[in-house]
Every structure is written in structure tokens, then in C-alpha cells.
Enzyme design. Structure first.
Site, PDB file in Angstrom:
ATOM      1  N   GLY A   1     -28.338  70.992  15.073  1.00 15.65           N
ATOM      2  CA  GLY A   1     -28.665  72.179  15.867  1.00 15.65           C
ATOM      3  C   GLY A   1     -30.133  72.248  16.226  1.00 15.65           C
ATOM      4  N   GLY A   2     -30.998  72.292  15.229  1.00 17.57           N
ATOM      5  CA  GLY A   2     -32.432  72.321  15.496  1.00 17.57           C
ATOM      6  C   GLY A   2     -33.165  73.274  14.585  1.00 17.57           C
TER       7      GLY A   2
ATOM      8  CG  HIS B   1     -23.807  73.310   6.481  1.00 16.67           C
ATOM      9  ND1 HIS B   1     -23.940  72.063   7.043  1.00 16.67           N
ATOM     10  CD2 HIS B   1     -24.664  74.126   7.150  1.00 16.67           C
ATOM     11  CE1 HIS B   1     -24.842  72.114   8.019  1.00 16.67           C
ATOM     12  NE2 HIS B   1     -25.305  73.353   8.092  1.00 16.67           N
TER      13      HIS B   1
ATOM     14  NE  ARG C   1     -28.812  77.473   6.155  1.00 15.89           N
ATOM     15  CZ  ARG C   1     -28.580  76.707   7.216  1.00 15.89           C
ATOM     16  NH1 ARG C   1     -29.503  76.563   8.131  1.00 15.89           N
ATOM     17  NH2 ARG C   1     -27.435  76.090   7.351  1.00 15.89           N
TER      18      ARG C   1
ATOM     19  CD  GLU D   1     -29.557  72.559   1.119  1.00 16.41           C
ATOM     20  OE1 GLU D   1     -29.814  71.625   1.909  1.00 16.41           O
ATOM     21  OE2 GLU D   1     -28.395  72.892   0.816  1.00 16.41           O
TER      22      GLU D   1
ATOM     23  CB  ALA E   1     -31.977  61.939   8.967  1.00 15.17           C
TER      24      ALA E   1
ATOM     25  CB  SER F   1     -29.164  67.133   4.495  1.00  6.04           C
ATOM     26  OG  SER F   1     -30.041  67.976   3.836  1.00  6.04           O
TER      27      SER F   1
ATOM     28  CB  SER G   1     -32.319  75.382   6.508  1.00  3.38           C
ATOM     29  OG  SER G   1     -31.505  74.898   7.528  1.00  3.38           O
ATOM     30  CG  LEU G   2     -34.137  71.607  10.151  1.00 12.15           C
ATOM     31  CD1 LEU G   2     -33.988  70.914  11.502  1.00 12.15           C
ATOM     32  CD2 LEU G   2     -34.363  70.571   9.067  1.00 12.15           C
TER      33      LEU G   2
ATOM     34  CD  GLU H   1     -27.697  76.313  15.810  1.00 14.42           C
ATOM     35  OE1 GLU H   1     -27.922  76.731  14.672  1.00 14.42           O
ATOM     36  OE2 GLU H   1     -28.004  75.182  16.208  1.00 14.42           O
TER      37      GLU H   1
ATOM     38  CB  ALA I   1     -39.377  70.567   2.316  1.00 14.52           C
TER      39      ALA I   1
ATOM     40  NE  ARG J   1     -23.726  78.290   9.983  1.00 14.92           N
ATOM     41  CZ  ARG J   1     -24.682  77.372  10.053  1.00 14.92           C
ATOM     42  NH1 ARG J   1     -25.128  76.817   8.960  1.00 14.92           N
ATOM     43  NH2 ARG J   1     -25.184  77.007  11.191  1.00 14.92           N
TER      44      ARG J   1
ATOM     45  CG  HIS K   1     -21.194  74.097   9.523  1.00 16.71           C
ATOM     46  ND1 HIS K   1     -20.314  74.064  10.583  1.00 16.71           N
ATOM     47  CD2 HIS K   1     -22.430  74.232  10.061  1.00 16.71           C
ATOM     48  CE1 HIS K   1     -20.992  74.166  11.712  1.00 16.71           C
ATOM     49  NE2 HIS K   1     -22.284  74.271  11.429  1.00 16.71           N
TER      50      HIS K   1
HETATM   51  C1  SIN Z   1     -25.396  73.387  13.058  1.00 14.78           C
HETATM   52  O1  SIN Z   1     -25.926  72.656  13.886  1.00 14.78           O
HETATM   53  O2  SIN Z   1     -24.335  73.975  13.230  1.00 14.78           O
HETATM   54  C2  SIN Z   1     -26.054  73.545  11.743  1.00 14.78           C
HETATM   55  C3  SIN Z   1     -27.305  74.273  11.886  1.00 14.78           C
HETATM   56  C4  SIN Z   1     -27.685  74.840  10.562  1.00 14.78           C
HETATM   57  O3  SIN Z   1     -26.934  74.729   9.602  1.00 14.78           O
HETATM   58  O4  SIN Z   1     -28.740  75.447  10.495  1.00 14.78           O
END
Ligand code: SIN
Length: 510
Positions: A52-53, A334, A369, A358, A48, A46, A374-375, A118, A20, A278, A233
Site C-alpha cells: 500500500g505505502g 498481518h 492500526r 512493529e 519489502a 516485512s 506502520s511504515l 485505504e 525502522a 479492516r 488483513h
Molecule cells: C495493504 O496494502 O493493504 C496493507 C497496508 C497496511 O497494512 O498498512
């Protein structure tokens, strides 16, 4: 205490160096910016660590409407649908920005992006990089771009200790380097300080992040929102305490299953199975563990080292070969859906203060979420805040009064309370115990005071939410309330509520 060098005075100040903050700094160019970072750009946060992406509805068979529907379903009725739609529609713009600044997402031989799946996504829409090294690749590219960007001055090794205000608006930042303070006068400050992992004894995040930005904004008078919603998580690698390596949800997306130490696939009968939202998967694993079982991810059906090279290395360094042996997993803190309340431009309720990533609560995530949103949110909000700041230049700042440096912050005492009382399952008695422990620490002015402000805010919001919704699960209120709203409070209101909750307790026990 000394004033900042004059050439830094009057710049936009960005506090934090994850996706961000980096996007905001680059998007503001050529407007002069100071980026304040403790560990160095991209090093302490966090981003880095993200595996997941980044979720983006960019395929022909996908759409922002479908992405929105999944986001709203995960958010359990508390998302701000307008904000969510605005952010999700900007996914293409954010991906384009990241690629123009050097990020190389994984693509197939024809050049099309390879998309992951995911939990709670209706289709494959997760862009990833280096297999499971998405965050590392984004940070690499953005930091390289930052080094080439002449308009950004990086102040390394500095910690923001207080936001300074004048006439109800931002006037500067009190920074600390080792034992020395420095005041940086500024009319426009962007908070991009990340999450709260350091408040918990098991987290997938850097333990140095305990909600500093939330505490700073709250102390300066900005409203907080949705603080009770802390995401756990389901599958951190079950080795030790502190920061635990993440086993990405994408592993389950590729077909891995969860089993207990009797070999039972305990989510088999559940809608969505291992790819249920999740919070549900985390609670199911928590229940197994509470009844004395261990939980594993069985992934021997996946070409693990090829698709997940970083996770393979993490497991091997713990003595586990994920291609052959089940991976021991457990839930860990997480992500924090709550934070500094903002609008779609990242404006907080305090004039001159923006919050992105975040540490902010835009309303995109609601009570839970959706994975890899989030990214996306962090990149989009970096762009939106930069655009807003560029369109509203701040006046030259006056030199604010020099405050004393507060004591060094130590979250140790707070972490014990938070881990015990503000975890996956909560109840009234436990929340009241948390408030009774945290209120004196928050007001005490000692080393625990700053982290206790963040933790107390979580506890008070959680005590006031007498229902279970998304990531907030109360054993004494297991159902969703018929009507529920997202809550906002200033620190004064939080402290007042804490006192009322405790005095109500006393009255009831008298
Ligand atoms: C993950 O890769 O499980 C985390 C992805 C996320 O928290 O958005």
C-alpha cells in the site's frame, strides 16, 4: 563462546533490518553503529513486502489533525492521542528523510505525489512507490544508502538470542551464528525486529518473524503493552498456508468489491462497505467462510496490471488473472499492534533499550492500526530513537558474563496453539486452553520456549481483556466495555497472571 571484535564494542547495536532499523542506523551517522541481521539488510523482514505505502497528510486539503482523527477512530479508544499526534505531525520529516536517501515515490506529470486511498482513511493520503511496490522501493533505497554509510558495521548471519543486563540496564547482546555464540557488549541497544507472523499458520509476513524482539525484551525485564491486539488483513490471496501473498487494501480503495461464491456483495449494507475498518471486513469474511462460502475480490473495473503490477504478478503465479477473474481471498495475520512498551523516543522501560517499528507499542495504533500508518511510525520512530540516543551517549560497556546459548527456537508447537486459540474470534475457554498449553512450553526451556513467551503474552493480555475492542473480538464479551485502558505488564506479571487464570479455572471446575 567468544567476545565480539574490539572495534564493535561500545557501538549502538541495532537488531533488525527493516525500515525502522535502517532509518535509525542512517540517522545516527556518523555515530558508530552495529546492525545485526540474519538474512542481510532489508532481506528478512516485512518492509519489502509492503504494498500500500506510507500514510502522510501532506496535501493542501489534508492535515495532521484529520489524519489523527482517522487514526483515533480506527484505534477504538485505546490510542495514546499525544503520541499519535507527535508521530503523525512528523510525517513530512519522515518522507523527506526517505526521499533524501533515495526513495522514489510515485508522482504525476506535474511532480505531485500520486496518493492512494485505504480503509478508514477519510481521504487519499497514501504515498506509494512503483505502484504497489512501496516497501521494496523503500528497502532498495535505504540499503543502498546503508552500503555508502561508513559508520554502520553490518553483522550478517547473526541472530540475537538474549539481551544481557547489569545493574538493571542493558549491558550487551548474546548473538548466535550457526552453533556458535558471541557476546557483544553494548550500553545502547535498539530492537527493530518486526512482527509475529510466524506464530500463525496463515500470515502475510515472513514466517521467520515470531516476535523475537518482544521475547528478548520481556526476558530482560522490559514491560510489554497491548499484546492482545493482533490485526488480521482481510484479503490475503487464498492459496495454501504459511506466508500468503497480500492483496492490498488499495485494491478496494480503487473500487474492487468483495463477493461470496453466490455472487452476493455481503458488505454492501455495511457503513463504509468494503472500506470499513479492516477488523470489521476481516470478521465479515471470516463469517462467510465459517458458513462454508468462499470469498473473492472482484477487480475487473480496475486497470489492474498498470496500477498493481506486483499483485498482478503474484496472482498470475497462482494461475489467476486479476483483470478478468475474481481473486480468491481470506483473512491472514498481518500486524501486531502490541509489543515492547515505549515512549515517543522509543525508550522502553529497561534503561539502554529502545524499541521501534512493529515490535514496539508506542500507543499510536491503539486497538486497531489504521492502514499504512506502520511504515510511517517505523520511519518516524527510527528518527526519534536516533535523536534520543545521540543526545545521551552510553558509557563504555563492561564485558558481561558469558551465558550459555539457549536451544534453537522452533515455533511449530506454539503456532498450532496460537492459530487455533488466538485468531480473529476468541472466547474465555479458548484463551484458557491457550494459556494451559503455552505456560509449560514457555517455562520448559526447550525449543518452543522462546516463541511460547511471545504467544503466552498475547494469550494472557487477551484473557484479561473481557470486552471486544478493535482487533480483539470475544464472542463471550461481544460489547465494548464502558471504560477501557491500555495494559502494560512485565514477563513476571504475565506468568503470575497466567497461573492465576489457570488456578481460577481449577477452582471453578472443582
Ligand atoms: C495493504 O496494502 O493493504 C496493507 C497496508 C497496511 O497494512 O498498512
Amino acid at each position: 563462546m567468544r567476545p565480539a571484535p574490539p572495534d564493535l564494542t561500545g557501538r549502538v547495536v541495532i537488531i533488525g533490518d527493516g525500515i525502522a532499523g535502517l532509518v535509525a542506523a542512517l540517522a545516527l551517522a556518523p555515530q558508530p553503529v552495529v546492525l545485526v541481521t540474519q538474512a542481510g539488510p532489508g532481506q528478512g523482514g516485512s518492509t519489502a513486502l509492503a504494498q500500500g505505502g506510507i500514510a502522510a497528510a501532506i496535501e493542501a486539503d489534508d492535515s495532521p489533525e484529520l489524519h489523527l482523527a482517522d487514526t483515533l477512530a480506527a484505534g477504538a479508544g485505546l490510542c495514546d492521542a499525544n503520541i499519535a499526534e507527535t508521530i503523525l505531525r512528523q510525517a513530512g520529516e519522515a518522507i523527506d528523510f526517505l526521499e533524501r536517501h533515495g526513495t522514489r515515490f510515485d508522482r504525476d506529470a506535474s511532480g505531485a505525489p500520486v496518493l492512494g486511498l485505504e480503509a478508514a482513511h477519510g481521504r487519499r493520503r497514501i504515498l506509494h512507490a512503483a505502484g504497489d511496490g512501496s516497501g521494496g522501493e523503500i528497502v532498495r533505497a535505504l540499503v543502498a544508502a546503508l552500503r555508502r554509510c561508513a559508520s554502520v558495521a553490518v553483522l550478517e548471519g547473526r541472530v540475537a538470542r538474549r539481551l544481557l543486563t547489569h545493574d538493571g540496564a542493558i549491558a550487551g547482546v548474546l548473538l548466535q551464528r550457526e552453533g556458535a555464540g558471541m557476546v557483544l557488549p553494548a550500553r545502547q541497544v535498539v530492537m527493530a525486529t518486526g512482527g509475529i507472523g510466524g506464530l500463525y499458520d496463515a500470515t502475510t509476513n515472513p514466517v521467520g518473524n515470531w516476535g523475537q524482539g518482544i521475547m528478548l525484551a520481556a526476558r530482560a525485564g522490559a514491560a510489554l503493552a497491548d499484546m492482545e491486539f493482533v490485526q488480521f488483513h482481510p484479503t490475503a490471496l487464498a492459496v495454501g498456508q504459511g506466508r500468503l501473498p497480500l492483496i492490498s487494501e488499495a485494491v478496494r480503495g480503487e473500487g474492487a468489491i468483495l463477493i461470496n461464491d453466490r455472487g452476493e456483495r455481503f458488505l454492501a449494507g455495511h457503513p463504509g462497505g468494503e472500506l470499513a475498518p479492516r477488523d470489521i471486513v476481516a470478521r465479515a469474511i471470516h463469517a462467510e467462510m465459517t458458513s462454508g462460502r468462499r470469498v473473492f475480490l472482484k477487480a475487473d473495473n480496475i486497470d489492474f496490471p498498470t496500477r498493481f503490477p506486483a499483485i498482478t504478478a503474484l496472482c498470475r503465479s497462482a494461475g489467476i488473472d486479476p483483470a478478468r477473474a475474481p481473486i480468491p481471498v481470506r483473512p491472514a495475520q498481518h500486524y501486531h499492534m502490541g509489543g515492547i512498551h515505549t515512549d515517543a523516543f522509543g525508550r522502553s522501560t529497561l534503561p539502554g533499550l529502545w524499541a521501534i517499528g512493529e515490535c514496539a507499542a508506542t500507543g499510536l495504533h491503539g486497538a486497531n492500526r489504521l492502514a499504512s500508518n506502520s511504515l510511517l511510525e517505523a520511519a518516524v520512530m527510527g528518527l526519534n530513537a536516533a535523536r534520543d540516543i545521540a543526545a545521551s551517549p552510553g558509557s563504555y560497556p563492561v564485558m558481561p558474563a558469558m551465558p550459555d546459548l539457549p536451544p534453537e527456537a522452533d515455533p511449530g508447537q506454539v503456532r498450532a496453539i496460537t492459530s487455533r486459540h488466538l485468531g480473529i474470534l476468541r472466547d474465555g475457554a479458548s484463551l484458557h486452553a491457550a494459556i494451559a498449553g503455552l505456560l509449560p512450553l514457555a517455562l520448559g526451556g526447550g525449543e518452543a520456549s522462546d516463541p511460547a513467551i511471545t504467544a503466552l503474552s498475547i494469550a494472557v493480555f487477551a484473557a484479561l481483556r473481557q470486552e471486544s475492542r478493535g482487533a480483539h473480538a470475544r464472542t463471550d464479551f461481544p460489547a465494548q466495555a464502558a471504560h477501557s485502558v491500555s495494559r502494560r505488564m512485565t514477563l513476571d506479571q504475565i506468568i503470575q497472571s497466567a497461573r492465576l487464570i489457570l488456578s481460577d479455572d481449577l477452582a471453578r471446575s472443582a
